[in-house]
Design an enzyme around this catalytic site. Sequence first.
Site, PDB file in Angstrom:
ATOM      1  N   ASP A  93       0.812  -1.210   0.000  1.00 29.91           N
ATOM      2  CA  ASP A  93       0.000   0.000   0.000  1.00 29.91           C
ATOM      3  C   ASP A  93       0.848   1.264   0.000  1.00 29.91           C
ATOM      4  OD1 ASP A  93       0.765  -0.990   2.614  1.00 29.91           O
ATOM      5  OD2 ASP A  93      -0.354   0.668   3.475  1.00 29.91           O
ATOM      6  N   TYR A 115       1.082   1.914  15.649  1.00 29.63           N
ATOM      7  CA  TYR A 115       2.455   2.294  15.981  1.00 29.63           C
ATOM      8  C   TYR A 115       2.461   3.472  16.959  1.00 29.63           C
ATOM      9  CZ  TYR A 115       3.125  -0.316  11.656  1.00 29.63           C
ATOM     10  OH  TYR A 115       3.093  -1.284  10.679  1.00 29.63           O
ATOM     11  N   LYS A 142      -0.956  -5.666  14.024  1.00 28.63           N
ATOM     12  CA  LYS A 142       0.397  -5.526  13.470  1.00 28.63           C
ATOM     13  C   LYS A 142       1.125  -4.436  14.247  1.00 28.63           C
ATOM     14  CE  LYS A 142       2.791  -3.939   9.284  1.00 28.63           C
ATOM     15  NZ  LYS A 142       2.639  -3.607   7.841  1.00 28.63           N
TER      16      LYS A 142
END
Length: 265
Positions: free
Chosen positions: A27, A147, A178
């Site tokens: 992506d 993140y 993730k």
Amino acid sequence: MTFLGKQIRMERILNRNTGRTVIVPMDHGLSVGPIPGVIDMRNAVRKVAEGGANAIVEHKGLVKAGHRREGNDIGLIIHLSGSTSLSPFPNSKSLVCSVEEAVKLGADAVSIHVNIGDDNEKDMLKDFGLVSYEARTWGMPLLAMIYPRGEKIKDEYDVKFVKHAARIGDEMGADIVKVSYTGSPESFREVVSGCSVPVVIAGGEKMDSDQAILEMVKGSIDAGGSGVSIGRNVFQHRDSTRMVRAISLIVNENGTVDEALGILG
């Protein structure tokens, strides 16, 4: 019935025998443009499919250019959020697709990116909540890429921040989370133990050493991780097909780093 639909779709993006997965995100074009490795999407997808990747991640507009009409099957995860490196707020992700649109495009799962600690965290979490509800309604698996990135974050690989990120994904209803690898099996075990859904690791910036990549993968599996979602270190590799095979050997066959290096020659 939506639960059954989710179960069926999960088997398209996970190895049904191991419950683990090798995902290759592609992506990057939205955020940084057509970088090497994903200029020709059809060829890029073909190479990782031949290597045995379980799924790819791409934006909605490139499904027509990158998904399968021949060769090995591969799961399709459509990414729902994005930003560009040209923005004054590159870490602030906006929704650019919906779960319903992904369903119409034939997705096996959807993904969303959230940067906790960013000034616009509250908006990204709000979007996360909306997407989580829609994914549950449609029986669509949700991969959350989370993140720690912001003023309060001194080291985004610090286990205290990474395990918080993973737990946020779990708390918000993601089916797979993730996060970044924390550097050792011991520290990453803390991340996995605090999350009740499968945890996969990001690959990060392009690395120079095949061994370093494979040791990171092995460390995450030894800690109880459920696989990888590695982009540039796969699709920019000199032989992305073999790199996927090497990673898959560790993830889905419990192979060693030396055995995986043997695949790369």
